[in-house]
Design a protein around this motif. Structure first.
Motif, mmCIF file in Angstrom:
data_model
loop_
_atom_site.group_PDB
_atom_site.id
_atom_site.type_symbol
_atom_site.label_atom_id
_atom_site.label_comp_id
_atom_site.label_asym_id
_atom_site.label_seq_id
_atom_site.Cartn_x
_atom_site.Cartn_y
_atom_site.Cartn_z
ATOM 1 N N TYR A 144 3.782 -5.153 0.906
ATOM 2 C CA TYR A 144 4.944 -5.650 1.632
ATOM 3 C C TYR A 144 4.478 -6.316 2.916
ATOM 4 O O TYR A 144 3.439 -5.976 3.484
ATOM 5 C CB TYR A 144 5.962 -4.546 1.906
ATOM 6 N N ALA A 192 5.969 -8.738 6.546
ATOM 7 C CA ALA A 192 7.090 -9.189 7.369
ATOM 8 C C ALA A 192 7.331 -10.680 7.154
ATOM 9 O O ALA A 192 6.389 -11.466 7.024
ATOM 10 C CB ALA A 192 6.797 -8.913 8.838
ATOM 11 N N THR A 202 0.581 -13.356 5.425
ATOM 12 C CA THR A 202 1.887 -12.714 5.566
ATOM 13 C C THR A 202 2.941 -13.624 4.950
ATOM 14 O O THR A 202 2.629 -14.667 4.376
ATOM 15 C CB THR A 202 2.237 -12.466 7.049
ATOM 16 N N GLN A 205 10.787 -6.616 6.202
ATOM 17 C CA GLN A 205 9.683 -6.365 5.283
ATOM 18 C C GLN A 205 10.099 -6.718 3.858
ATOM 19 O O GLN A 205 11.113 -6.238 3.358
ATOM 20 C CB GLN A 205 9.252 -4.899 5.370
ATOM 21 N N SER A 252 1.096 -7.536 7.308
ATOM 22 C CA SER A 252 1.270 -7.279 5.879
ATOM 23 C C SER A 252 0.471 -6.044 5.500
ATOM 24 O O SER A 252 -0.513 -5.706 6.157
ATOM 25 C CB SER A 252 0.826 -8.487 5.044
ATOM 26 N N GLY A 264 8.986 -1.794 1.110
ATOM 27 C CA GLY A 264 8.202 -0.990 2.029
ATOM 28 C C GLY A 264 7.242 -0.148 1.219
ATOM 29 O O GLY A 264 6.645 -0.628 0.259
#
Length: 266
Positions: free
Chosen positions: A68, A70, A48, A76, A54, A94
Protein backbone atom coordinates in the motif's frame (compact mmCIF):
# COMPACT_ATOMS: atom_id res chain seq x y z
CA UNK A 1 8.60 -10.89 38.10
CA UNK A 2 6.80 -13.02 35.53
CA UNK A 3 6.96 -11.68 31.99
CA UNK A 4 3.70 -10.50 30.43
CA UNK A 5 2.31 -11.42 27.04
CA UNK A 6 3.30 -7.96 25.73
CA UNK A 7 6.87 -8.53 26.93
CA UNK A 8 6.87 -11.84 25.11
CA UNK A 9 5.54 -10.37 21.87
CA UNK A 10 8.23 -7.67 21.94
CA UNK A 11 10.92 -10.30 22.42
CA UNK A 12 9.25 -12.48 19.79
CA UNK A 13 9.59 -9.83 17.11
CA UNK A 14 13.31 -9.53 17.82
CA UNK A 15 13.83 -13.31 17.84
CA UNK A 16 11.87 -13.87 14.63
CA UNK A 17 13.67 -11.01 12.89
CA UNK A 18 17.01 -12.60 13.74
CA UNK A 19 15.80 -16.03 12.60
CA UNK A 20 14.44 -14.71 9.30
CA UNK A 21 17.63 -12.70 8.81
CA UNK A 22 19.66 -15.88 9.21
CA UNK A 23 17.47 -17.68 6.67
CA UNK A 24 17.82 -14.79 4.22
CA UNK A 25 21.58 -14.81 4.58
CA UNK A 26 21.62 -18.53 3.82
CA UNK A 27 19.25 -18.15 0.89
CA UNK A 28 21.20 -15.19 -0.43
CA UNK A 29 24.62 -16.79 -0.46
CA UNK A 30 26.88 -15.41 -3.19
CA UNK A 31 27.28 -17.40 -6.38
CA UNK A 32 30.75 -18.64 -7.24
CA UNK A 33 32.94 -15.85 -8.57
CA UNK A 34 30.82 -13.03 -7.18
CA UNK A 35 33.05 -10.21 -5.98
CA UNK A 36 30.84 -8.78 -3.25
CA UNK A 37 27.32 -8.99 -1.90
CA UNK A 38 26.76 -5.50 -3.33
CA UNK A 39 27.37 -6.87 -6.82
CA UNK A 40 24.82 -9.63 -6.29
CA UNK A 41 21.90 -7.70 -4.79
CA UNK A 42 20.13 -4.63 -6.08
CA UNK A 43 17.85 -2.37 -4.06
CA UNK A 44 14.91 -1.08 -6.10
CA UNK A 45 12.73 1.84 -5.02
CA UNK A 46 9.20 0.83 -6.00
CA UNK A 47 8.00 4.42 -5.83
CA UNK A 48 4.68 5.70 -4.51
CA UNK A 49 1.26 6.60 -5.88
CA UNK A 50 2.04 10.31 -5.71
CA UNK A 51 2.36 10.52 -1.94
CA UNK A 52 5.34 10.44 0.37
CA UNK A 53 5.57 6.77 1.37
CA UNK A 54 4.90 3.18 0.35
CA UNK A 55 5.01 -0.20 2.11
CA UNK A 56 5.53 -3.57 0.40
CA UNK A 57 3.60 -6.51 1.89
CA UNK A 58 3.99 -9.60 -0.29
CA UNK A 59 5.85 -10.94 -3.34
CA UNK A 60 5.25 -13.99 -5.52
CA UNK A 61 7.61 -16.21 -7.53
CA UNK A 62 7.04 -14.06 -10.62
CA UNK A 63 8.40 -10.94 -8.94
CA UNK A 64 5.00 -9.24 -8.62
CA UNK A 65 4.80 -7.18 -5.44
CA UNK A 66 1.79 -5.83 -3.57
CA UNK A 67 1.48 -3.38 -0.74
CA UNK A 68 0.00 0.00 0.00
CA UNK A 69 1.13 3.53 -0.76
CA UNK A 70 -0.03 7.07 -0.18
CA UNK A 71 -1.61 8.93 -3.08
CA UNK A 72 -1.54 12.69 -3.66
CA UNK A 73 -4.26 13.22 -1.04
CA UNK A 74 -2.42 11.14 1.57
CA UNK A 75 -4.89 8.25 1.38
CA UNK A 76 -3.36 4.78 1.48
CA UNK A 77 -4.11 2.74 -1.64
CA UNK A 78 -3.36 -0.88 -2.55
CA UNK A 79 -0.69 -1.15 -5.25
CA UNK A 80 0.61 -3.80 -7.62
CA UNK A 81 4.21 -3.50 -8.80
CA UNK A 82 5.16 -5.44 -11.93
CA UNK A 83 7.36 -4.94 -14.98
CA UNK A 84 9.05 -1.99 -13.29
CA UNK A 85 5.87 0.01 -12.69
CA UNK A 86 3.63 0.65 -9.68
CA UNK A 87 -0.12 1.06 -10.11
CA UNK A 88 -3.17 1.71 -7.95
CA UNK A 89 -5.61 -1.22 -8.24
CA UNK A 90 -8.51 0.91 -7.04
CA UNK A 91 -8.81 -0.10 -3.39
CA UNK A 92 -8.21 1.86 -0.21
CA UNK A 93 -5.90 -0.37 1.77
CA UNK A 94 -3.37 -0.92 4.50
CA UNK A 95 -2.06 -3.93 6.40
CA UNK A 96 -3.03 -7.39 5.17
CA UNK A 97 -2.33 -7.67 1.41
CA UNK A 98 -1.09 -10.88 -0.24
CA UNK A 99 -0.39 -12.12 -3.79
CA UNK A 100 -0.02 -15.72 -4.97
CA UNK A 101 1.75 -17.19 -7.99
CA UNK A 102 -1.40 -16.89 -10.11
CA UNK A 103 -1.25 -13.14 -9.64
CA UNK A 104 -4.39 -13.13 -7.51
CA UNK A 105 -4.39 -10.58 -4.71
CA UNK A 106 -6.31 -10.86 -1.44
CA UNK A 107 -6.51 -8.33 1.32
CA UNK A 108 -8.42 -5.89 3.45
CA UNK A 109 -10.51 -2.97 2.25
CA UNK A 110 -10.23 0.08 4.49
CA UNK A 111 -12.74 2.87 4.92
CA UNK A 112 -14.17 5.43 7.33
CA UNK A 113 -16.05 3.98 10.30
CA UNK A 114 -18.36 6.97 10.37
CA UNK A 115 -16.47 8.58 13.21
CA UNK A 116 -13.43 9.71 11.27
CA UNK A 117 -11.29 6.60 11.94
CA UNK A 118 -9.95 4.39 9.13
CA UNK A 119 -10.80 0.73 9.75
CA UNK A 120 -11.16 -2.56 7.86
CA UNK A 121 -14.61 -2.59 6.27
CA UNK A 122 -14.41 -5.61 3.94
CA UNK A 123 -12.07 -8.12 2.27
CA UNK A 124 -11.34 -8.48 -1.44
CA UNK A 125 -9.93 -10.64 -4.21
CA UNK A 126 -8.38 -8.88 -7.22
CA UNK A 127 -7.50 -10.55 -10.51
CA UNK A 128 -7.01 -9.29 -14.06
CA UNK A 129 -8.31 -5.84 -13.24
CA UNK A 130 -11.45 -7.06 -11.47
CA UNK A 131 -12.17 -6.65 -7.76
CA UNK A 132 -14.55 -8.99 -5.94
CA UNK A 133 -15.66 -8.11 -2.41
CA UNK A 134 -15.85 -11.15 -0.12
CA UNK A 135 -18.35 -9.55 2.28
CA UNK A 136 -16.85 -11.34 5.27
CA UNK A 137 -17.13 -8.47 7.69
CA UNK A 138 -14.99 -7.68 10.76
CA UNK A 139 -12.36 -9.86 9.13
CA UNK A 140 -8.59 -9.30 8.94
CA UNK A 141 -6.86 -11.18 6.09
CA UNK A 142 -3.69 -12.94 7.27
CA UNK A 143 -2.65 -15.11 4.31
CA UNK A 144 -3.28 -16.51 0.82
CA UNK A 145 -1.91 -19.68 -0.77
CA UNK A 146 -1.51 -20.75 -4.39
CA UNK A 147 -4.85 -22.59 -4.29
CA UNK A 148 -6.63 -19.31 -3.47
CA UNK A 149 -7.37 -20.34 0.13
CA UNK A 150 -7.58 -17.24 2.33
CA UNK A 151 -7.06 -17.20 6.09
CA UNK A 152 -8.52 -14.44 8.24
CA UNK A 153 -9.26 -13.52 11.81
CA UNK A 154 -12.88 -12.61 12.50
CA UNK A 155 -12.54 -9.75 14.96
CA UNK A 156 -14.87 -9.68 17.97
CA UNK A 157 -16.87 -6.45 17.90
CA UNK A 158 -17.92 -6.52 21.56
CA UNK A 159 -14.46 -5.67 22.90
CA UNK A 160 -14.02 -9.15 24.39
CA UNK A 161 -11.02 -10.01 22.22
CA UNK A 162 -12.61 -13.35 21.35
CA UNK A 163 -11.40 -13.40 17.75
CA UNK A 164 -11.95 -16.44 15.53
CA UNK A 165 -9.47 -18.15 13.22
CA UNK A 166 -11.16 -18.57 9.84
CA UNK A 167 -10.58 -20.18 6.45
CA UNK A 168 -12.26 -18.93 3.26
CA UNK A 169 -12.18 -21.63 0.57
CA UNK A 170 -14.27 -21.63 -2.61
CA UNK A 171 -16.51 -18.97 -1.14
CA UNK A 172 -17.22 -20.94 2.04
CA UNK A 173 -16.15 -19.48 5.40
CA UNK A 174 -15.10 -22.01 8.06
CA UNK A 175 -14.47 -21.32 11.75
CA UNK A 176 -11.38 -23.38 12.64
CA UNK A 177 -12.33 -23.64 16.32
CA UNK A 178 -10.06 -23.41 19.38
CA UNK A 179 -7.83 -25.63 21.51
CA UNK A 180 -8.86 -27.25 24.80
CA UNK A 181 -11.95 -25.16 25.45
CA UNK A 182 -10.31 -21.83 24.67
CA UNK A 183 -12.42 -18.84 23.73
CA UNK A 184 -10.30 -17.27 20.97
CA UNK A 185 -7.88 -18.15 18.18
CA UNK A 186 -5.92 -16.41 15.44
CA UNK A 187 -4.31 -17.65 12.24
CA UNK A 188 -0.72 -16.92 11.24
CA UNK A 189 0.12 -18.76 8.02
CA UNK A 190 -1.05 -21.25 5.40
CA UNK A 191 0.85 -23.40 2.90
CA UNK A 192 -0.17 -24.85 -0.46
CA UNK A 193 -1.23 -28.12 1.19
CA UNK A 194 -3.88 -26.19 3.09
CA UNK A 195 -2.14 -26.65 6.44
CA UNK A 196 -2.80 -23.65 8.69
CA UNK A 197 -0.91 -22.57 11.79
CA UNK A 198 -1.79 -20.07 14.47
CA UNK A 199 -2.40 -19.73 18.18
CA UNK A 200 -5.34 -20.38 20.45
CA UNK A 201 -6.23 -19.47 23.99
CA UNK A 202 -6.77 -22.58 26.10
CA UNK A 203 -8.13 -23.42 29.53
CA UNK A 204 -4.77 -24.96 30.48
CA UNK A 205 -2.94 -23.10 33.25
CA UNK A 206 0.35 -24.56 31.98
CA UNK A 207 -0.13 -23.44 28.38
CA UNK A 208 -2.76 -20.67 28.16
CA UNK A 209 -1.48 -19.49 24.76
CA UNK A 210 -1.01 -22.59 22.62
CA UNK A 211 0.09 -23.14 19.03
CA UNK A 212 -2.04 -25.14 16.61
CA UNK A 213 -1.90 -26.74 13.20
CA UNK A 214 -5.13 -27.19 11.26
CA UNK A 215 -5.29 -29.81 8.50
CA UNK A 216 -8.03 -31.90 6.90
CA UNK A 217 -10.69 -30.22 9.01
CA UNK A 218 -9.02 -30.88 12.36
CA UNK A 219 -7.24 -28.46 14.71
CA UNK A 220 -4.44 -30.07 16.72
CA UNK A 221 -2.11 -28.70 19.38
CA UNK A 222 1.61 -28.57 18.61
CA UNK A 223 2.24 -29.54 22.25
CA UNK A 224 5.42 -27.65 23.06
CA UNK A 225 6.16 -28.93 26.54
CA UNK A 226 6.70 -26.24 29.14
CA UNK A 227 5.76 -23.31 26.93
CA UNK A 228 3.57 -20.69 28.59
CA UNK A 229 3.16 -18.67 25.40
CA UNK A 230 3.74 -20.13 21.95
CA UNK A 231 3.37 -17.84 18.95
CA UNK A 232 3.77 -19.32 15.47
CA UNK A 233 4.32 -17.09 12.45
CA UNK A 234 4.24 -19.24 9.31
CA UNK A 235 4.45 -22.68 7.70
CA UNK A 236 6.06 -23.60 4.37
CA UNK A 237 5.24 -26.36 1.90
CA UNK A 238 7.73 -28.69 3.59
CA UNK A 239 5.85 -28.33 6.87
CA UNK A 240 8.54 -26.24 8.57
CA UNK A 241 6.90 -23.99 11.17
CA UNK A 242 8.59 -20.90 12.61
CA UNK A 243 7.70 -18.92 15.68
CA UNK A 244 8.77 -18.26 19.25
CA UNK A 245 8.16 -19.79 22.64
CA UNK A 246 8.28 -18.41 26.17
CA UNK A 247 8.80 -20.58 29.24
CA UNK A 248 7.56 -20.24 32.81
CA UNK A 249 10.88 -18.75 33.95
CA UNK A 250 10.54 -15.91 31.42
CA UNK A 251 13.17 -17.17 28.96
CA UNK A 252 12.20 -17.25 25.30
CA UNK A 253 13.55 -18.47 21.98
CA UNK A 254 12.72 -18.50 18.29
CA UNK A 255 12.12 -21.95 16.83
CA UNK A 256 11.76 -24.09 13.73
CA UNK A 257 9.49 -27.11 14.16
CA UNK A 258 8.94 -30.05 11.81
CA UNK A 259 7.95 -33.69 12.21
CA UNK A 260 7.79 -33.43 16.02
CA UNK A 261 11.32 -32.00 16.22
CA UNK A 262 11.71 -28.59 17.88
CA UNK A 263 14.91 -26.64 17.16
CA UNK A 264 15.43 -23.55 19.33
CA UNK A 265 17.40 -20.41 18.50
CA UNK A 266 18.21 -18.47 21.67
Amino acid sequence: MKATKNDFESALNKKISCLIGAVLMIGGAQPAGAATIANYYQIVDLGTLGGEASWASSINDNGQIVGYAADTTGQQRVFLYENGAIKDIGIQGGLGIFINNKGRIAGNVYGDNGGGATVIVNNFIYENGKTTLLNVFNSNVKGLNNNDDIITDIIATDGSGKDRATLIRNGVTTNLGTLMGGDRAEVAGINDKGQIVGWSATTSMENPHGAFIYANGVMASLNFSGGVYVDVRDINNSGDIIGAIQYENGSDAAFIYNDSVLNLFN
